[in-house]
Write a protein that holds these residues in place. Structure first.
Motif, PDB file in Angstrom:
ATOM      1  N   TYR A 215     -59.504 -13.691-109.675  1.00 46.89           N
ATOM      2  CA  TYR A 215     -58.734 -13.592-108.431  1.00 46.89           C
ATOM      3  C   TYR A 215     -59.467 -14.375-107.348  1.00 46.89           C
ATOM      4  N   ASP A 216     -58.761 -14.609-106.240  1.00 46.64           N
ATOM      5  CA  ASP A 216     -59.337 -15.432-105.175  1.00 46.64           C
ATOM      6  C   ASP A 216     -59.881 -14.636-103.999  1.00 46.64           C
ATOM      7  N   ALA A 217     -59.338 -13.441-103.748  1.00 48.83           N
ATOM      8  CA  ALA A 217     -59.770 -12.700-102.556  1.00 48.83           C
ATOM      9  C   ALA A 217     -59.406 -11.231-102.670  1.00 48.83           C
ATOM     10  N   THR A 218     -60.123 -10.422-101.908  1.00 46.35           N
ATOM     11  CA  THR A 218     -59.799  -9.009-101.789  1.00 46.35           C
ATOM     12  C   THR A 218     -60.202  -8.539-100.400  1.00 46.35           C
ATOM     13  N   LEU A 219     -59.833  -7.314-100.078  1.00 47.55           N
ATOM     14  CA  LEU A 219     -60.157  -6.714 -98.780  1.00 47.55           C
ATOM     15  C   LEU A 219     -60.817  -5.361 -99.056  1.00 47.55           C
ATOM     16  N   ILE A 220     -62.105  -5.248 -98.737  1.00 48.68           N
ATOM     17  CA  ILE A 220     -62.850  -4.027 -99.059  1.00 48.68           C
ATOM     18  C   ILE A 220     -63.749  -3.630 -97.889  1.00 48.68           C
ATOM     19  N   ASP A 221     -64.325  -2.451 -98.017  1.00 49.54           N
ATOM     20  CA  ASP A 221     -65.306  -1.991 -97.048  1.00 49.54           C
ATOM     21  C   ASP A 221     -66.542  -2.894 -97.103  1.00 49.54           C
ATOM     22  N   LEU A 222     -67.065  -3.241 -95.950  1.00 51.26           N
ATOM     23  CA  LEU A 222     -68.205  -4.153 -95.876  1.00 51.26           C
ATOM     24  C   LEU A 222     -69.404  -3.632 -96.663  1.00 51.26           C
ATOM     25  N   GLY A 223     -69.585  -2.310 -96.690  1.00 52.31           N
ATOM     26  CA  GLY A 223     -70.701  -1.729 -97.423  1.00 52.31           C
ATOM     27  C   GLY A 223     -70.649  -2.012 -98.910  1.00 52.31           C
ATOM     28  N   ARG A 224     -69.440  -2.104 -99.462  1.00 53.05           N
ATOM     29  CA  ARG A 224     -69.313  -2.410-100.892  1.00 53.05           C
ATOM     30  C   ARG A 224     -69.754  -3.833-101.190  1.00 53.05           C
ATOM     31  N   LEU A 225     -69.485  -4.736-100.283  1.00 53.60           N
ATOM     32  CA  LEU A 225     -69.962  -6.104-100.462  1.00 53.60           C
ATOM     33  C   LEU A 225     -71.479  -6.140-100.426  1.00 53.60           C
ATOM     34  N   ASP A 226     -72.077  -5.416 -99.481  1.00 54.40           N
ATOM     35  CA  ASP A 226     -73.544  -5.353 -99.407  1.00 54.40           C
ATOM     36  C   ASP A 226     -74.127  -4.786-100.689  1.00 54.40           C
ATOM     37  N   ALA A 227     -73.500  -3.731-101.225  1.00 54.43           N
ATOM     38  CA  ALA A 227     -73.996  -3.112-102.453  1.00 54.43           C
ATOM     39  C   ALA A 227     -73.912  -4.082-103.623  1.00 54.43           C
ATOM     40  N   HIS A 228     -72.814  -4.809-103.701  1.00 52.35           N
ATOM     41  CA  HIS A 228     -72.642  -5.769-104.800  1.00 52.35           C
ATOM     42  C   HIS A 228     -73.683  -6.879-104.713  1.00 52.35           C
ATOM     43  N   ARG A 229     -73.926  -7.374-103.523  1.00 52.60           N
ATOM     44  CA  ARG A 229     -74.891  -8.466-103.368  1.00 52.60           C
ATOM     45  C   ARG A 229     -76.320  -7.996-103.638  1.00 52.60           C
ATOM     46  N   THR A 230     -76.593  -6.724-103.362  1.00 51.95           N
ATOM     47  CA  THR A 230     -77.909  -6.176-103.673  1.00 51.95           C
ATOM     48  C   THR A 230     -78.118  -6.104-105.185  1.00 51.95           C
ATOM     49  N   ALA A 231     -77.066  -5.677-105.896  1.00 53.89           N
ATOM     50  CA  ALA A 231     -77.158  -5.544-107.355  1.00 53.89           C
ATOM     51  C   ALA A 231     -77.040  -6.888-108.068  1.00 53.89           C
ATOM     52  N   HIS A 232     -76.350  -7.843-107.439  1.00 44.85           N
ATOM     53  CA  HIS A 232     -76.119  -9.162-108.052  1.00 44.85           C
ATOM     54  C   HIS A 232     -76.479 -10.256-107.043  1.00 44.85           C
ATOM     55  N   PRO A 233     -77.759 -10.529-106.860  1.00 47.76           N
ATOM     56  CA  PRO A 233     -78.181 -11.502-105.844  1.00 47.76           C
ATOM     57  C   PRO A 233     -77.569 -12.886-106.025  1.00 47.76           C
ATOM     58  N   ASN A 234     -77.211 -13.253-107.268  1.00 46.30           N
ATOM     59  CA  ASN A 234     -76.658 -14.582-107.531  1.00 46.30           C
ATOM     60  C   ASN A 234     -75.147 -14.543-107.740  1.00 46.30           C
ATOM     61  N   THR A 235     -74.490 -13.542-107.183  1.00 49.89           N
ATOM     62  CA  THR A 235     -73.059 -13.400-107.368  1.00 49.89           C
ATOM     63  C   THR A 235     -72.296 -14.621-106.861  1.00 49.89           C
ATOM     64  N   ALA A 236     -71.149 -14.859-107.492  1.00 46.00           N
ATOM     65  CA  ALA A 236     -70.319 -16.009-107.107  1.00 46.00           C
ATOM     66  C   ALA A 236     -69.373 -15.681-105.963  1.00 46.00           C
ATOM     67  N   ILE A 237     -69.267 -14.403-105.580  1.00 50.14           N
ATOM     68  CA  ILE A 237     -68.378 -14.071-104.467  1.00 50.14           C
ATOM     69  C   ILE A 237     -69.093 -14.336-103.156  1.00 50.14           C
ATOM     70  N   SER A 238     -68.337 -14.488-102.091  1.00 48.67           N
ATOM     71  CA  SER A 238     -68.935 -14.801-100.794  1.00 48.67           C
ATOM     72  C   SER A 238     -68.198 -14.067 -99.677  1.00 48.67           C
ATOM     73  N   ALA A 239     -68.917 -13.833 -98.605  1.00 48.04           N
ATOM     74  CA  ALA A 239     -68.337 -13.175 -97.439  1.00 48.04           C
ATOM     75  C   ALA A 239     -67.539 -14.184 -96.630  1.00 48.04           C
ATOM     76  N   SER A 240     -66.364 -13.792 -96.203  1.00 51.83           N
ATOM     77  CA  SER A 240     -65.537 -14.690 -95.395  1.00 51.83           C
ATOM     78  C   SER A 240     -65.969 -14.692 -93.935  1.00 51.83           C
ATOM     79  N   GLY A 241     -66.652 -13.621 -93.520  1.00 51.73           N
ATOM     80  CA  GLY A 241     -67.033 -13.480 -92.114  1.00 51.73           C
ATOM     81  C   GLY A 241     -65.940 -12.864 -91.267  1.00 51.73           C
ATOM     82  N   TYR A 242     -64.794 -12.569 -91.886  1.00 50.45           N
ATOM     83  CA  TYR A 242     -63.680 -11.970 -91.152  1.00 50.45           C
ATOM     84  C   TYR A 242     -63.713 -10.453 -91.327  1.00 50.45           C
ATOM     85  N   TYR A 243     -63.581  -9.731 -90.210  1.00 53.46           N
ATOM     86  CA  TYR A 243     -63.520  -8.281 -90.237  1.00 53.46           C
ATOM     87  C   TYR A 243     -62.153  -7.831 -89.719  1.00 53.46           C
ATOM     88  N   TYR A 244     -61.495  -7.000 -90.499  1.00 50.89           N
ATOM     89  CA  TYR A 244     -60.206  -6.478 -90.060  1.00 50.89           C
ATOM     90  C   TYR A 244     -60.417  -5.687 -88.770  1.00 50.89           C
TER      91      TYR A 244
END
Length: 308
Positions: A215-244
């Motif tokens: 998939y290309d995008a999703t909308l989630i709680d910012l904390g979940r993105l932080d948790a994912h990046r902590t567990a997967h430092p080389n993840t291919a997903i990226s933050a858009s910088g946009y906050y609802y």
């Protein structure tokens, strides 16, 4: 002389502030055992997370030792963070629950008189069966802002996102029944519906699928993105910088029957924030720290989403 000394001793005890005995007791805080980078408790490893460090700092300010009661929150449609927190507090498992989303719905007087306890460290078979008479919740002032954010997969990492409308044409994935689901499905009278794939919470790996490029995008709680990046430092997903624009603050919640504790916690939070320590705790824990925003307690979020 002995009689006079005894009288003086009694007078001193009577004049001693009531908070002295209170301060000798541990400050007991309930934290979710698996919510990185907010709070993490794994057997054989040191406890860690933003809420762990913050709770210790508050206990230090109050002159009390800290005791953390770890619990496990279920991620399913039948779980209720409000009832879980209330049951833990009302059962005396802790005096505060940390990382609590401060919304009007989460602070209303419960519609039922009793609730079951979530699984917690030290729980017995009887604890898992019994129901607890519920009290009334009272919030502290907030200490962190937790918005929803758009997260991009590898094929859309260069897409500029300034609003939900910029997701048009992308393959969107969202967990059924989530806040992000309501936002995407209702946007502009359903304009994005045909591009949305629904995944099952707790069964499907939303961020893993996004990282694989499914998939290309999703909308989630910012904390979940932080948790994912902590567990997967080389993840291919990226933050858009946009906050609802509709987000909730997080703070502590206790029982309304103990207003003195809430007042003391608020004083400690005010001091720690003024000294820049809360933001520093967030950075050290790998949290994208955003300071609390008005309103302190979010109103009817579902109505606001629909009206937008």
């Amino acid at each position: 002389m002995r009689g006079r000394l005894a009288a003086l001793g009694l007078a001193a005890m009577l004049a001693m502030p009531a908070t002295t005995a209170w301060a000798a007791d541990p400050l007991s805080v309930c934290l979710d055992e698996d919510r990185p980078p907010l709070s993490v408790h794994h057997r054989g490893k040191p406890d860690s997370g933003f809420d762990v460090v913050l709770a210790q700092a508050i206990a230090d300010r109050l002159g009390r030792p800290l005791r953390i009661q770890w619990f496990e929150s279920k991620l399913d449609e039948d779980s209720s963070p409000q009832l879980e927190a209330n049951a833990l507090l009302s059962d005396g498992r802790c005096s505060l629950v940390g990382g609590y989303a401060l919304t009007a719905d989460s602070l209303v007087v419960p519609g039922m008189k009793t609730a079951r306890l979530p699984d917690f460290t030290g729980a017995t078979r009887d604890d898992r069966r019994r129901r607890v008479a519920l009290g009334v919740l009272a919030p502290s002032q907030p200490y962190v802002y937790a918005p929803m954010t758009v997260v991009l997969g590898p094929k859309a990492r260069d897409r500029k996102i300034g609003g939900i409308g910029d997701l048009a044409g992308l393959r969107l994935a969202i967990e059924s029944g989530s806040l992000g689901d309501a936002i995407l499905m209702s946007f502009d009278k359903g304009r994005l519906i045909d591009n949305i794939t629904h995944l099952v919470p707790g069964r499907d790996d939303l961020l893993g699928a996004l990282a694989r490029g499914d998939y290309d995008a999703t909308l989630i709680d910012l904390g979940r993105l932080d948790a994912h990046r902590t567990a997967h430092p080389n993840t291919a997903i990226s933050a858009s910088g946009y906050y609802y624009p509709i987000g909730a603050n997080r703070g502590y919640v206790g029982l309304a029957s103990d207003p003195a504790l809430i007042d003391a916690v608020n004083k400690a939070l005010t001091e720690l924030a003024a000294e820049g320590k809360i933001a520093a705790f967030g950075k050290e824990a790998g949290l994208t720290y955003l300071p609390p925003r008005e309103p302190a307690i979010l109103g009817d979020v579902w109505r606001q989403i629909i009206q937008r």
